[in-house]
Design a protein around this motif. Sequence first.
Motif, PDB file in Angstrom:
ATOM      1  N   PHE A  43       9.465   3.827   6.271  1.00  0.00           N
ATOM      2  CA  PHE A  43       9.553   3.143   4.997  1.00  0.00           C
ATOM      3  C   PHE A  43       8.186   3.120   4.328  1.00  0.00           C
ATOM      4  CE2 PHE A  43       8.511  -0.072   8.150  1.00  0.00           C
ATOM      5  CZ  PHE A  43       7.576  -0.888   7.534  1.00  0.00           C
ATOM      6  N   THR A  44       8.180   3.051   3.005  1.00  0.00           N
ATOM      7  CA  THR A  44       6.936   2.969   2.247  1.00  0.00           C
ATOM      8  C   THR A  44       6.746   1.537   1.762  1.00  0.00           C
ATOM      9  OG1 THR A  44       8.069   3.605   0.205  1.00  0.00           O
ATOM     10  CG2 THR A  44       7.046   5.371   1.506  1.00  0.00           C
ATOM     11  N   PHE A  45       5.490   1.141   1.631  1.00  0.00           N
ATOM     12  CA  PHE A  45       5.221  -0.220   1.177  1.00  0.00           C
ATOM     13  C   PHE A  45       3.948  -0.261   0.353  1.00  0.00           C
ATOM     14  CE2 PHE A  45       3.077   0.079   5.294  1.00  0.00           C
ATOM     15  CZ  PHE A  45       1.852  -0.525   5.078  1.00  0.00           C
ATOM     16  N   ILE A  46       3.825  -1.315  -0.464  1.00  0.00           N
ATOM     17  CA  ILE A  46       2.578  -1.588  -1.163  1.00  0.00           C
ATOM     18  C   ILE A  46       2.046  -2.926  -0.680  1.00  0.00           C
ATOM     19  CG2 ILE A  46       3.229  -0.210  -3.169  1.00  0.00           C
ATOM     20  CD1 ILE A  46       3.619  -2.851  -4.719  1.00  0.00           C
ATOM     21  N   ASP A  47       0.724  -3.069  -0.723  1.00  0.00           N
ATOM     22  CA  ASP A  47       0.012  -4.194  -0.137  1.00  0.00           C
ATOM     23  C   ASP A  47      -0.712  -4.939  -1.259  1.00  0.00           C
ATOM     24  OD1 ASP A  47      -1.069  -5.822   1.775  1.00  0.00           O
ATOM     25  OD2 ASP A  47      -2.343  -4.309   2.705  1.00  0.00           O
ATOM     26  N   VAL A  48      -0.078  -5.980  -1.807  1.00  0.00           N
ATOM     27  CA  VAL A  48      -0.617  -6.711  -2.954  1.00  0.00           C
ATOM     28  C   VAL A  48      -1.364  -7.954  -2.450  1.00  0.00           C
ATOM     29  CG1 VAL A  48      -0.076  -7.669  -5.226  1.00  0.00           C
ATOM     30  CG2 VAL A  48       1.444  -5.952  -4.203  1.00  0.00           C
ATOM     31  N   PHE A  49      -2.491  -8.294  -3.119  1.00  0.00           N
ATOM     32  CA  PHE A  49      -3.385  -9.340  -2.585  1.00  0.00           C
ATOM     33  C   PHE A  49      -3.663  -9.012  -1.120  1.00  0.00           C
ATOM     34  CE2 PHE A  49      -0.514 -11.652  -5.641  1.00  0.00           C
ATOM     35  CZ  PHE A  49      -1.402 -11.655  -6.695  1.00  0.00           C
ATOM     36  N   ALA A  50      -4.190  -7.818  -0.890  1.00  0.00           N
ATOM     37  CA  ALA A  50      -4.200  -7.202   0.438  1.00  0.00           C
ATOM     38  C   ALA A  50      -5.142  -7.858   1.434  1.00  0.00           C
ATOM     39  CB  ALA A  50      -4.551  -5.717   0.296  1.00  0.00           C
ATOM     40  N   GLY A  51      -6.171  -8.567   0.955  1.00  0.00           N
ATOM     41  CA  GLY A  51      -7.131  -9.155   1.886  1.00  0.00           C
ATOM     42  C   GLY A  51      -7.787  -8.075   2.723  1.00  0.00           C
ATOM     43  N   ILE A  52      -7.776  -8.246   4.042  1.00  0.00           N
ATOM     44  CA  ILE A  52      -8.384  -7.251   4.930  1.00  0.00           C
ATOM     45  C   ILE A  52      -7.336  -6.363   5.595  1.00  0.00           C
ATOM     46  CG2 ILE A  52     -10.449  -8.611   5.339  1.00  0.00           C
ATOM     47  CD1 ILE A  52      -9.264  -9.460   8.036  1.00  0.00           C
ATOM     48  N   GLY A  53      -6.071  -6.525   5.183  1.00  0.00           N
ATOM     49  CA  GLY A  53      -5.061  -5.586   5.664  1.00  0.00           C
ATOM     50  C   GLY A  53      -4.175  -6.089   6.782  1.00  0.00           C
ATOM     51  N   GLY A  54      -3.984  -7.391   6.910  1.00  0.00           N
ATOM     52  CA  GLY A  54      -3.115  -7.914   7.956  1.00  0.00           C
ATOM     53  C   GLY A  54      -1.677  -7.455   7.801  1.00  0.00           C
ATOM     54  N   PHE A  55      -1.170  -7.492   6.570  1.00  0.00           N
ATOM     55  CA  PHE A  55       0.176  -6.984   6.308  1.00  0.00           C
ATOM     56  C   PHE A  55       0.257  -5.490   6.645  1.00  0.00           C
ATOM     57  CE2 PHE A  55       1.277 -10.617   3.406  1.00  0.00           C
ATOM     58  CZ  PHE A  55       2.521 -10.890   3.943  1.00  0.00           C
ATOM     59  N   ARG A  56      -0.748  -4.751   6.199  1.00  0.00           N
ATOM     60  CA  ARG A  56      -0.729  -3.307   6.431  1.00  0.00           C
ATOM     61  C   ARG A  56      -0.765  -2.994   7.929  1.00  0.00           C
ATOM     62  NH1 ARG A  56      -4.001   1.283   3.063  1.00  0.00           N
ATOM     63  NH2 ARG A  56      -3.504   3.068   4.398  1.00  0.00           N
ATOM     64  N   GLN A  57      -1.622  -3.701   8.654  1.00  0.00           N
ATOM     65  CA  GLN A  57      -1.729  -3.485  10.091  1.00  0.00           C
ATOM     66  C   GLN A  57      -0.367  -3.677  10.761  1.00  0.00           C
ATOM     67  OE1 GLN A  57      -5.128  -3.184  11.579  1.00  0.00           O
ATOM     68  NE2 GLN A  57      -4.051  -2.424  13.377  1.00  0.00           N
ATOM     69  N   GLY A  58       0.315  -4.767  10.418  1.00  0.00           N
ATOM     70  CA  GLY A  58       1.610  -5.050  11.027  1.00  0.00           C
ATOM     71  C   GLY A  58       2.685  -4.074  10.617  1.00  0.00           C
ATOM     72  N   CYS A  59       2.692  -3.676   9.344  1.00  0.00           N
ATOM     73  CA  CYS A  59       3.733  -2.764   8.855  1.00  0.00           C
ATOM     74  C   CYS A  59       3.551  -1.349   9.389  1.00  0.00           C
ATOM     75  CB  CYS A  59       3.741  -2.755   7.335  1.00  0.00           C
ATOM     76  SG  CYS A  59       4.534  -4.208   6.641  1.00  0.00           S
ATOM     77  N   GLU A  60       2.311  -0.917   9.541  1.00  0.00           N
ATOM     78  CA  GLU A  60       2.090   0.399  10.125  1.00  0.00           C
ATOM     79  C   GLU A  60       2.563   0.419  11.577  1.00  0.00           C
ATOM     80  OE1 GLU A  60      -1.996   1.456   9.442  1.00  0.00           O
ATOM     81  OE2 GLU A  60      -1.570   2.163   7.396  1.00  0.00           O
ATOM     82  N   LEU A  61       2.387  -0.693  12.297  1.00  0.00           N
ATOM     83  CA  LEU A  61       2.896  -0.774  13.667  1.00  0.00           C
ATOM     84  C   LEU A  61       4.421  -0.723  13.700  1.00  0.00           C
ATOM     85  CD1 LEU A  61       0.560  -3.579  15.103  1.00  0.00           C
ATOM     86  CD2 LEU A  61       0.521  -1.148  15.701  1.00  0.00           C
ATOM     87  N   TRP A  90       0.001   2.142  -1.676  1.00  0.00           N
ATOM     88  CA  TRP A  90      -0.826   1.530  -2.731  1.00  0.00           C
ATOM     89  C   TRP A  90      -1.247   0.143  -2.266  1.00  0.00           C
ATOM     90  CZ3 TRP A  90      -0.523  -2.732  -6.113  1.00  0.00           C
ATOM     91  CH2 TRP A  90      -1.333  -2.664  -7.262  1.00  0.00           C
ATOM     92  N   ALA A  91      -2.457  -0.260  -2.629  1.00  0.00           N
ATOM     93  CA  ALA A  91      -2.955  -1.586  -2.272  1.00  0.00           C
ATOM     94  C   ALA A  91      -3.779  -2.151  -3.416  1.00  0.00           C
ATOM     95  CB  ALA A  91      -3.794  -1.524  -0.994  1.00  0.00           C
ATOM     96  N   CYS A  92      -3.925  -3.466  -3.416  1.00  0.00           N
ATOM     97  CA  CYS A  92      -4.692  -4.144  -4.468  1.00  0.00           C
ATOM     98  C   CYS A  92      -5.402  -5.347  -3.863  1.00  0.00           C
ATOM     99  CB  CYS A  92      -3.754  -4.592  -5.580  1.00  0.00           C
ATOM    100  SG  CYS A  92      -4.565  -5.423  -6.965  1.00  0.00           S
ATOM    101  N   GLU A  93      -6.717  -5.407  -4.052  1.00  0.00           N
ATOM    102  CA  GLU A  93      -7.519  -6.534  -3.580  1.00  0.00           C
ATOM    103  C   GLU A  93      -8.767  -6.640  -4.440  1.00  0.00           C
ATOM    104  OE1 GLU A  93      -9.213  -9.653  -2.287  1.00  0.00           O
ATOM    105  OE2 GLU A  93      -7.245  -9.138  -1.459  1.00  0.00           O
ATOM    106  N   LYS A  94      -9.052  -7.848  -4.910  1.00  0.00           N
ATOM    107  CA  LYS A  94     -10.155  -8.059  -5.837  1.00  0.00           C
ATOM    108  C   LYS A  94     -11.477  -8.364  -5.160  1.00  0.00           C
ATOM    109  CE  LYS A  94     -11.343 -10.763  -9.983  1.00  0.00           C
ATOM    110  NZ  LYS A  94     -10.875 -11.814 -10.917  1.00  0.00           N
ATOM    111  N   ASP A  95     -11.464  -9.143  -4.062  1.00  0.00           N
ATOM    112  CA  ASP A  95     -12.693  -9.588  -3.413  1.00  0.00           C
ATOM    113  C   ASP A  95     -13.468  -8.397  -2.842  1.00  0.00           C
ATOM    114  OD1 ASP A  95     -14.149 -12.109  -2.117  1.00  0.00           O
ATOM    115  OD2 ASP A  95     -14.029 -10.530  -0.609  1.00  0.00           O
ATOM    116  N   LYS A  96     -14.731  -8.274  -3.211  1.00  0.00           N
ATOM    117  CA  LYS A  96     -15.487  -7.080  -2.824  1.00  0.00           C
ATOM    118  C   LYS A  96     -15.748  -7.000  -1.327  1.00  0.00           C
ATOM    119  CE  LYS A  96     -20.214  -8.837  -3.641  1.00  0.00           C
ATOM    120  NZ  LYS A  96     -21.494  -8.575  -4.360  1.00  0.00           N
ATOM    121  N   PHE A  97     -15.887  -8.141  -0.671  1.00  0.00           N
ATOM    122  CA  PHE A  97     -16.141  -8.121   0.765  1.00  0.00           C
ATOM    123  C   PHE A  97     -14.860  -7.793   1.541  1.00  0.00           C
ATOM    124  CE2 PHE A  97     -19.436 -11.033  -0.912  1.00  0.00           C
ATOM    125  CZ  PHE A  97     -20.556 -10.306  -0.534  1.00  0.00           C
TER     126      PHE A  97
END
Length: 325
Positions: A2-20, A27-34
């Motif tokens: 399945f494909t997904f997008i990561d909105v308000f992505a932070g450091i990628g917790g959602f992405r980490q879990g979904c890739e597993l 596609w991802a979106c995150e504003k905070d530079k750090f």
Amino acid sequence: MFTFIDVFAGIGGFRQGCELAGGLCVWACEKDKFARQTYASNFDIDDHEFAHDFAKDIKDVDLMDIPDHDVLLAGFPCQPFSTAGRREGFAHETQGTLFFELAKIIKEKQPTFFLLENVKGLLSHKSGSTMFTIMRALNELGYKVYPKVIDADGFVPQHRERVYLAGVRDDIDLGSYWHDLRGPWAEFEAPQKGSLQLRHILEPHDQVSVKYTMSDRYMAGLLTHEAKQAAKGNTFGYRIYHPGDVTGALTASYARSAQSILIHQGEHMNPRKLTPRECARLMGYPEHFKIPVSDTQAYKQFGNSVVPPLIRAVMNAMLPWHYRE
């Protein structure tokens, strides 16, 4: 897959879990530079001012630039909503909030599923009116929505209650899947609480820098403040945990308020705070997860994150097998 997008992505917790769980982030979106720095370091993407697949401010995103996707994921910020008895719908009641930007993406892209996360307090915010507005907005967009509060205890050695909103588009026939009033949560399986303890994530004592040990002055200040609050009839929480314990929730303010999770170091030693690597483990991140930022930023990032192994379990419950094959 399945494909997904990561909105308000932070450091990628959602992405980490979904890739597993077998997903592919498009596609991802995150504003905070750090947070962007940490995200880009771990997912091998280009943290560039005009990177097409890694947007910055969601308010500047052209919806046409967002690829089609099966699942939208977002740990969205909770801002005030203008309800006040109005009935004009989400476009009016959520205008000016970041949830409105999220709703615009859902309306335009019509993903099959979404999973949203927020603090448990969302349920009682403004006596429940905020949650009412969110649920009605998502229903108006054509989705069935199933909320559930989940404690991360068992996935990690931490009590961390968060509310998750699982949604599926009204026109999708899932057959026997999501077959009762519990929706995907009928399939959700969580480990036994307490199955993981602090001992599983702590560094060996002799490998922890003394800079993480709390000073005599700091501890004296805690005791003084505790006594003052007790005299007023108030409670003041600082907690010292042992290796066999499960902690309270790690917060984004841990850098300046470490008293929420202090680690016992022996009868004749002051307790210490968690190291950033221990915080990563406490949140369920793997050992290879890179921490390219300062301790202060790392504490903030992990305190704001979701728990990746919990997200994996949620996705396994949400998505029928043919989406994950």
